[in-house]
Design a protein around this motif. Structure first.
Motif, PDB file in Angstrom:
ATOM      1  N   LYS A 111      -3.497 -29.222  61.358  1.00  0.00           N
ATOM      2  CA  LYS A 111      -3.199 -30.274  62.326  1.00  0.00           C
ATOM      3  C   LYS A 111      -1.924 -29.975  63.117  1.00  0.00           C
ATOM      4  O   LYS A 111      -1.236 -28.993  62.868  1.00  0.00           O
ATOM      5  N   MET A 112      -1.625 -30.850  64.063  1.00  0.00           N
ATOM      6  CA  MET A 112      -0.546 -30.595  65.006  1.00  0.00           C
ATOM      7  C   MET A 112       0.825 -30.585  64.343  1.00  0.00           C
ATOM      8  O   MET A 112       1.679 -29.766  64.665  1.00  0.00           O
ATOM      9  N   PHE A 113       1.050 -31.481  63.387  1.00  0.00           N
ATOM     10  CA  PHE A 113       2.395 -31.606  62.831  1.00  0.00           C
ATOM     11  C   PHE A 113       2.434 -31.517  61.306  1.00  0.00           C
ATOM     12  O   PHE A 113       3.434 -31.866  60.687  1.00  0.00           O
ATOM     13  N   CYS A 114       1.318 -31.080  60.697  1.00  0.00           N
ATOM     14  CA  CYS A 114       1.289 -30.931  59.244  1.00  0.00           C
ATOM     15  C   CYS A 114       0.299 -29.828  58.880  1.00  0.00           C
ATOM     16  O   CYS A 114      -0.310 -29.212  59.754  1.00  0.00           O
ATOM     17  N   GLY A 115       0.115 -29.590  57.581  1.00  0.00           N
ATOM     18  CA  GLY A 115      -0.738 -28.492  57.141  1.00  0.00           C
ATOM     19  C   GLY A 115      -2.136 -28.899  56.746  1.00  0.00           C
ATOM     20  O   GLY A 115      -2.870 -28.101  56.144  1.00  0.00           O
ATOM     21  N   CYS A 116      -2.569 -30.129  57.080  1.00  0.00           N
ATOM     22  CA  CYS A 116      -3.921 -30.572  56.716  1.00  0.00           C
ATOM     23  C   CYS A 116      -4.978 -29.819  57.514  1.00  0.00           C
ATOM     24  O   CYS A 116      -4.771 -29.529  58.699  1.00  0.00           O
ATOM     25  N   PRO A 117      -6.127 -29.508  56.902  1.00  0.00           N
ATOM     26  CA  PRO A 117      -7.184 -28.766  57.619  1.00  0.00           C
ATOM     27  C   PRO A 117      -7.823 -29.620  58.705  1.00  0.00           C
ATOM     28  O   PRO A 117      -7.802 -30.854  58.658  1.00  0.00           O
ATOM     29  N   THR A 118      -8.437 -28.944  59.675  1.00  0.00           N
ATOM     30  CA  THR A 118      -8.993 -29.623  60.850  1.00  0.00           C
ATOM     31  C   THR A 118     -10.506 -29.537  60.936  1.00  0.00           C
ATOM     32  O   THR A 118     -11.082 -29.909  61.956  1.00  0.00           O
ATOM     33  N   ASP A 119     -11.189 -29.056  59.889  1.00  0.00           N
ATOM     34  CA  ASP A 119     -12.646 -28.893  59.956  1.00  0.00           C
ATOM     35  C   ASP A 119     -13.323 -30.216  60.284  1.00  0.00           C
ATOM     36  O   ASP A 119     -12.935 -31.272  59.800  1.00  0.00           O
TER      37      ASP A 119
END
Length: 499
Positions: A32-40
């Protein structure tokens, strides 16, 4: 009460439309734009979240470098100037699917400004000026359940999924586009089509409108000739190319009806309905002051190194307009023919079909003929018709090999579109292969000669053109599966006539 709308030709004869488009593109970054979460895309609701994208107290954002590189590449491809210094801002408003109750975006200091994109409409080049390209974070998604429409009105409850919250989102805003007249809907569609192709070529997003990674807000206003521009409306989240065109046309008709009746246009957002092609009111449109923008205190300003920007510019791929020009030369098409391909949205489909083994002429024939007709009848995009370039190339290969004639090939293509399998499988299952074996056809030819003695005598006397009647009789007997060339040769041979 049902309102009778004026005819479109009457509207453009009396009013001048001004359009503008705000296009949102979800970037295809891994996180994501401001963190490390996946974007699938997809996944169980609220499983791809963390304290940062949920806006929990004490969490701090860190900007995604890959997203910054992607937006600079987009800006360069759109002929924008890249800011030497810019920063993020907080855009304050309340939406249930926005966990922080503000959105990290850019306001008066965007990263890309003053660009343009040229599009082709009816053989003319229209320059769409780009006001700004800026970077922000996406919101979550609200699902309204228990009602018939999927909207909040009539729903029994609303559910929020924050998986999408925080995904990098690029917003591309055009300047107002006047002077397009009756072509305003076509210009809007052509712009979004070209923009989608540019971004796909850059490889920074899959730009799938059906999944929401490309969304378009369509601004429309009408004014009398010579007068100042009218009040605009903003049709939100239009999610197909066809709907972009329909949304402009629908708003032009609706606004003309209101103005003709002496009413006033309200500046508001509107919802587009795919089933009817109409728009309905959303909410009154906020102005910039309503959002109470101020610089984002938790993020440092961005100052792209000019040398890095120059490297990114030098590494840009061949952009769609240049690519199409090269294909046009390779395919030997006139400007008018290439425009037809472009209007049908068939450039990539034809290119892929040629790459799969078909000739440019054959690929163009199928995509602009039978498949375009079916797409128009069913109201879907050509790419969604149900046939792939590989299947079309396989179909043409069967024609080239003499296994299918044109009529049979169209029947096989029908099966492909209906999901019956590959062209070869359908040909076999339906028993559609051309009969070219002379042994199998001789009996049918003899039968046609015996049934038509007068025609046979004409052929024996030298009127070879009359053989067409006997060929037709054999084709009817074999249900169109005989090879016409072989049948004609057999007819002349059996009658002792030289072809």
């Amino acid at each position: 009460m049902t309102t009778t709308l004026p005819a479109y030709d009457e509207v453009v004869a009396r009013y001048e439309p001004v359009i503008g488009l705000e296009t949102h593109v979800e970037l295809g970054t891994n996180t994501k734009m401001f963190c490390g979460c996946p974007t699938d895309f997809g996944g169980e609701p609220n499983t791809r979240v963390c304290p940062v994208c949920l806006g929990l107290p004490g969490s701090l954002p860190v900007a995604n470098k890959a997203a910054i590189e992607a937006i600079i590449r987009i800006g360069l491809a759109l002929n924008c100037s890249i800011a030497e210094w810019c920063r993020f801002a907080r855009k304050n408003y309340f939406y249930p699917d926005m966990p922080k109750n503000f959105q990290i975006s850019q306001y008066d200091e965007p990263i890309c400004v003053d660009g343009y994109l040229d599009v082709e409409v009816n053989g003319e080049t229209v320059r769409i000026e780009i006001e700004r390209v800026h970077l922000e974070e996406d919101t979550g998604k609200t699902l309204h359940v228990g009602g018939a429409t999927g909207r909040i009105h009539g729903a029994t409850e609303s559910l929020v999924d924050y998986n999408r919250a925080g995904i990098p989102l690029v917003e591309i805003v055009t300047k107002p586009i006047p002077g397009t007249g009756a072509l305003a809907p076509d210009v809007a569609r052509a712009y979004v089509t070209e923009l989608r192709d540019v971004i796909r070529t850059l490889g920074v997003s899959d730009v799938r409108m059906e999944e929401g990674s490309l969304r378009c807000d369509v601004n429309t206003s009408l004014n009398l000739p010579g007068q100042e521009w009218g009040t605009r409306t903003e049709t939100k989240n239009v999610n197909s190319l066809r709907s972009v065109e329909r949304a402009v046309r629908s708003e032009m008709l609706r606004q003309a009806s209101v103005l003709d009746a002496g009413g006033r246009i309200t500046q508001e957002t509107r919802h587009f309905h795919e089933d009817t092609g109409d728009t309905t009111p959303g909410r009154s449109k906020e102005t910039a002051t309503d959002y109470r923008y101020f610089p984002e205190p938790d993020l440092a300003p961005i100052a792209p190194d000019p040398a890095w920007v120059a490297e990114l510019k030098a590494a840009l791929p061949e952009l769609p307009r240049v690519h199409r020009r090269r294909l046009q030369q390779q395919w030997g098409l006139s400007d008018l023919d290439m425009q037809s391909v472009l209007n049908a949205g068939a450039v990539e489909l034809i290119e892929a079909t040629v790459a799969a083994g078909a000739t440019p002429a054959a690929a163009r024939k199928w995509w602009l003929g039978e498949l375009s007709r079916r797409a128009n009848e069913s109201g879907v995009e050509l790419a969604d018709i149900g046939a792939t370039p590989a299947q079309v190339a396989e179909l043409q290969g069967l024609v080239d090999a003499g296994k299918l004639n044109d009529k049979m090939a169209r029947a096989v293509l029908e099966g492909v579109v209906d999901g019956e399998g590959s062209p070869t499988e359908i040909m076999t299952n339906r028993g559609l292969e051309v009969v070219s074996d002379t042994g199998a056809l001789t009996a049918a030819v003899d039968e046609a000669i015996a049934a038509n003695p007068g025609i046979a005598d004409k052929i024996r006397s030298g009127k070879v053109a009359a053989a067409g009647a006997l060929v037709g009789a054999v084709m009817k007997t074999t249900r169109g599966q005989a090879d016409a060339k072989t049948v004609r040769e057999l007819v002349l041979e059996r009658l002792g006539v030289q072809g």
